[in-house]
Design a protein around this motif. Structure first.
Motif, PDB file in Angstrom:
ATOM      1  N   PRO A 661      10.919   7.650 -24.444  1.00  0.00           N
ATOM      2  CA  PRO A 661      10.754   7.534 -25.909  1.00  0.00           C
ATOM      3  C   PRO A 661      10.726   8.909 -26.547  1.00  0.00           C
ATOM      4  O   PRO A 661      10.343   9.885 -25.912  1.00  0.00           O
ATOM      5  N   ASN A 662      11.078   9.003 -27.785  1.00  0.00           N
ATOM      6  CA  ASN A 662      11.131  10.266 -28.512  1.00  0.00           C
ATOM      7  C   ASN A 662      10.820   9.999 -29.979  1.00  0.00           C
ATOM      8  O   ASN A 662      11.626   9.320 -30.642  1.00  0.00           O
ATOM      9  N   PRO A 663       9.642  10.357 -30.443  1.00  0.00           N
ATOM     10  CA  PRO A 663       8.599  11.199 -29.837  1.00  0.00           C
ATOM     11  C   PRO A 663       7.875  10.503 -28.688  1.00  0.00           C
ATOM     12  O   PRO A 663       7.939   9.297 -28.552  1.00  0.00           O
ATOM     13  N   THR A 664       7.158  11.331 -27.877  1.00  0.00           N
ATOM     14  CA  THR A 664       6.358  10.807 -26.783  1.00  0.00           C
ATOM     15  C   THR A 664       5.053  11.579 -26.718  1.00  0.00           C
ATOM     16  O   THR A 664       4.960  12.693 -27.258  1.00  0.00           O
ATOM     17  N   ASN A 665       4.065  10.990 -26.055  1.00  0.00           N
ATOM     18  CA  ASN A 665       2.786  11.701 -25.909  1.00  0.00           C
ATOM     19  C   ASN A 665       2.451  12.009 -24.454  1.00  0.00           C
ATOM     20  O   ASN A 665       1.427  12.605 -24.162  1.00  0.00           O
ATOM     21  N   GLN A 666       3.307  11.557 -23.504  1.00  0.00           N
ATOM     22  CA  GLN A 666       2.993  11.827 -22.100  1.00  0.00           C
ATOM     23  C   GLN A 666       4.257  11.972 -21.263  1.00  0.00           C
ATOM     24  O   GLN A 666       4.616  13.054 -20.844  1.00  0.00           O
ATOM     25  N   ASN A 667       4.985  10.861 -21.016  1.00  0.00           N
ATOM     26  CA  ASN A 667       6.186  10.894 -20.194  1.00  0.00           C
ATOM     27  C   ASN A 667       7.413  10.536 -21.031  1.00  0.00           C
ATOM     28  O   ASN A 667       7.309   9.908 -22.089  1.00  0.00           O
ATOM     29  N   PHE A 668       8.595  10.954 -20.525  1.00  0.00           N
ATOM     30  CA  PHE A 668       9.841  10.504 -21.143  1.00  0.00           C
ATOM     31  C   PHE A 668      10.869  10.289 -20.038  1.00  0.00           C
ATOM     32  O   PHE A 668      10.722  10.768 -18.902  1.00  0.00           O
ATOM     33  N   VAL A 669      11.924   9.554 -20.380  1.00  0.00           N
ATOM     34  CA  VAL A 669      12.963   9.179 -19.417  1.00  0.00           C
ATOM     35  C   VAL A 669      14.272   9.848 -19.804  1.00  0.00           C
ATOM     36  O   VAL A 669      14.649   9.885 -20.982  1.00  0.00           O
TER      37      VAL A 669
END
Length: 730
Positions: A661-669
């Motif tokens: 996801p974008n924005p994210t608060n921890q991880n992204f793919v």
């Protein structure tokens, strides 16, 4: 005492050693001789002094003060009688005995601090020194005097009722001095020692007389070259070896002499310690509470009292002096204020008075800085001092206060500087200092290696050794612009990151639009420190660039800037037969060209050149990191079939990149359609690479360590580079 303080952040590390301090009070009237005891049986220490044909008693209040007094008239010799105390009649009250003219005067205590009229007992001529001890083992105190007029020593045995027997005299020598008693030969029987002088200043000797335990003493055994005009003596075990030693105040020689006994009546070692002028009295106690015996000395012509701190072995510290302007004579010691520390009282020759020195607390100075010892130019630090009563700051602090009570100084050093404070409490001093080193821009101390990518040779990688310089913020990387001949900044790496930089700056000026896959490039580094200063750029390292003309290959030498040691000893020429990454060496050479005789057999081949001979191993993590690693990197040339700029642009259009996801608060793919491994590079808004990771296909990235902000995401492969923006929201 001096303290040197090393500052880390706001912590001061302080070294301490025992001190001893005294506060003084003068009491009048008084004379040269003085003793202490509880004369009125109230549990508090009192003082007795002899002066002007009188004995004066001043009574202690248990807090170190002496108030009411009693005066008893006796017939002394010009007021110079020496006084000693003991329970001579065994009634539980402390009595007094005084050497006077040709006799010892006995004053018996009635029990309330009052004394009966003096009873005289004859001794030699001009008695001077006097001591009370049990010489014959009957439990009754006896008396020994040194007689200045007859050059001998008199011994009088007590009967326990306040009477003394007929004196027995022992010839010693001229200018006989004070007398002391102890068990110097370790036989359990009291011995005597006194000093005398055989011919002038510095020709003194000590006379030892060994007791037989029944009141008799052997002929004096003289220790030459040891007395040095021994005015006063004291028996004690100064080196804690279980054997008694003798300390002497050696008058005209202005030193204290220590004779270390061997336990059988002999002397093992003799040392001298400088003190004041004309030292005339001596005693020993543990003044600083370290369980080691110290020495106090009265210095007649220096008008002070010296205290020498012992180390419990065979030496004493430098004398600490406390003023007594009235010509100090005999000294005595006891705990006058019941604080567990021995105090001093001094009889004076002039001023018709005596002085009491209370053992007081020493200063324990603490100097704290609000900043670390490495300070940015123009920055200020607040220095705070505590632990004493008054303070004297060094002139460079800018503090000049007549009251000496200022406890804070703000300093702004422009050069490396040391600031100091001298503190004072109860007549004792302590000092502390703090040093600041001004942070100046530094040139990296590096062993830099440049290399093209080991997989697709699409970009250059710069490696370096971490600098030992402690104030690094980041490393700035520069690449030479061949058109302007200037070095242009292409990025930066945090000091906490890997010590490498991947050059993906495809548009900086130079040949072929600045694409690092073409031509030879020079790189430099600079340090940005924690103050924001950017230091000088390091010497350059220049990459190799291989060129091909059918089977003939040539390349430029891997070079370094003049003044450096060039690590290269030769070159390896390698071929990847089918362009699959399986490289093998065809030839090693010291030249810059070679031929592949089987060139036509490998239509899908690729070729490169490696520089060999590197001895540096760039550190990949800071020394403070728990998993410090290092790597050995060769310098690779580009490959012989590089990607073209147009090919890059076409490849970029073929890569499909999804980031969510974008924005994210921890991880992204990350999802990408590239069909081989790629390199993920995450760069913050300052240009620092904060994350490097190999990915393949769909990959979940842990971004929990990234702070809130906007980041540039780059996916680098042999199909090109594609960039995305990522927003971290916490």
């Amino acid at each position: 005492m001096k303290k040197i303080i090393t500052l880390l952040a706001i912590i001061s590390f302080i070294t301490t050693s025992a001190q001893v301090c005294f506060t003084s009070t003068t009491y009048s009237p008084g004379g040269r001789s003085i003793v202490n005891a509880d004369f009125n049986n109230d549990g508090k220490i009192d003082l007795a002094t002899s002066y002007s044909d009188s004995i004066k008693i001043i009574y202690g209040d248990g807090f170190g003060n002496f108030t009411t007094q009693s005066i008893f008239h006796v017939s002394l010799s010009n007021g110079n009688g020496t006084i000693v105390s003991a329970d001579f009649n065994k009634d539980g009250n402390v009595d007094l005995a005084i050497s006077a003219q040709s006799s010892v005067l006995m004053l018996l205590n009635t029990g309330s601090g009052s004394f009966s009229p003096a009873s005289p007992f004859t001794v030699g001529l001009g008695p001077w020194g006097i001591i009370a001890s049990d010489f014959n083992g009957d439990g009754n105190p006896d008396i020994a005097t040194t007689n200045l007029g007859s050059n001998n020593l008199s011994v009088l045995l007590g009967d326990g009722t306040g009477n003394l027997g007929t004196h027995t005299d022992y010839t010693v020598g001229p200018y006989i001095s004070e007398v002391a008693s102890g068990d110097f030969n370790g036989d359990g029987k009291a011995d005597l020692a006194t000093g005398f002088n055989v011919g002038g200043v510095g020709q003194g000797e000590i006379a030892l007389m060994f007791g037989d335990g029944i009141g008799n003493f052997g002929a004096p055994i003289n220790i030459t070259d040891a007395g040095y005009d021994a005015y006063s003596l004291f028996f004690a075990d100064f080196n804690a070896d279980g054997k008694q030693d003798i300390a002497t105040a050696t008058g005209n020689s202005n030193v204290v002499t220590i004779l270390y006994g061997n336990g059988t009546g002999g002397v093992d070692t003799i040392i001298t310690v400088p003190v004041g002028i004309q030292c005339v009295s001596i005693l020993s106690a543990d003044f600083n509470g370290d369980s080691k015996l110290d020495i106090a000395v009265g210095n007649e012509n220096a008008n002070n009292v010296s205290v020498l701190l012992g180390n419990g072995v065979h030496s004493f510290g430098v004398a600490t002096n406390f003023s007594d302007p009235y010509v100090p004579q005999i000294i005595t010691s006891a705990d006058f204020n019941a604080d567990g520390k021995p105090d001093l009282a001094v009889g004076n020759q002039q001023g018709n008075n005596m002085m009491v020195f209370l053992n007081a607390a020493a200063p324990n100075l603490s100097l704290v800085s609000s900043h670390a010892s490495a300070l940015c130019a123009g920055a200020s630090s607040t220095l705070t001092v505590s632990g004493a009563t008054t303070y004297t700051w060094s002139l460079n602090t800018g503090i000049s206060n007549p009251n000496y009570t200022v406890t804070t100084a703000i300093v702004t050093p422009s050069v490396n500087s040391t600031y100091s404070v001298i503190a004072q409490t109860n007549g004792c001093k302590d000092s502390a200092s703090v040093s600041f080193t001004i942070i100046m821009p530094q040139t990296p101390n590096i062993c830099m290696v440049t290399t093209d990518s080991a997989t697709n040779y699409f970009y250059n990688i710069v490696y370096w050794d971490k600098t030992p310089y402690s104030n690094v913020d980041s490393f700035i990387v520069y690449r030479k612009d061949a058109l302007s001949s200037s070095y242009l900044r292409i990025g930066a790496t945090s000091k906490d990151s890997l010590s490498r930089f991947i050059d993906t700056a495809f548009s900086i000026g130079g040949p072929n639009g600045g694409n690092p896959q073409y031509s030879s490039w020079s790189y430099k580094l600079a340090i940005k420190d924690t103050c924001g200063n950017i230091g000088s750029q390091s010497p350059y390292h220049q990459t190799m660039f291989v060129q091909q003309n059918n089977a003939n290959f040539s390349w430029n030498a891997y070079t370094v800037e003049s003044g450096q040691a060039n690590p290269v000893t030769g070159y390896s020429f390698l071929r990847d037969n089918n362009n699959t990454g399986a490289w093998h060496v065809l030839a090693n050479t010291t030249g810059n060209s070679t031929t592949d005789p089987n060139y036509t057999s490998y239509p899908n081949g690729n070729w490169r050149v490696d520089a060999i001979g590197f001895s540096c191993t760039p550190t990949l993590r800071l020394a403070s990191n728990n998993n410090t690693q290092s790597t050995f990197s060769k310098a690779h040339s580009n490959t012989s079939i590089p990607q073209h700029v147009t090919g890059i642009n076409q490849a970029l259009n073929k890569i499909v990149l999804a980031l969510y996801p974008n924005p994210t608060n921890q991880n992204f793919v990350i999802e990408t359609s590239a069909n081989q491994k790629q390199l993920l590079q995450v760069v913050d808004v300052t240009g620092k690479i904060v994350l490097l990771q190999n990915i393949n296909g769909t990959t979940t990235i842990d971004a929990s360590s990234l702070v809130e902000g906007v980041y540039n995401i780059s996916i680098i492969s042999n199909e090109g580079v594609i960039n995305k923006k990522l927003l971290i929201v916490k």
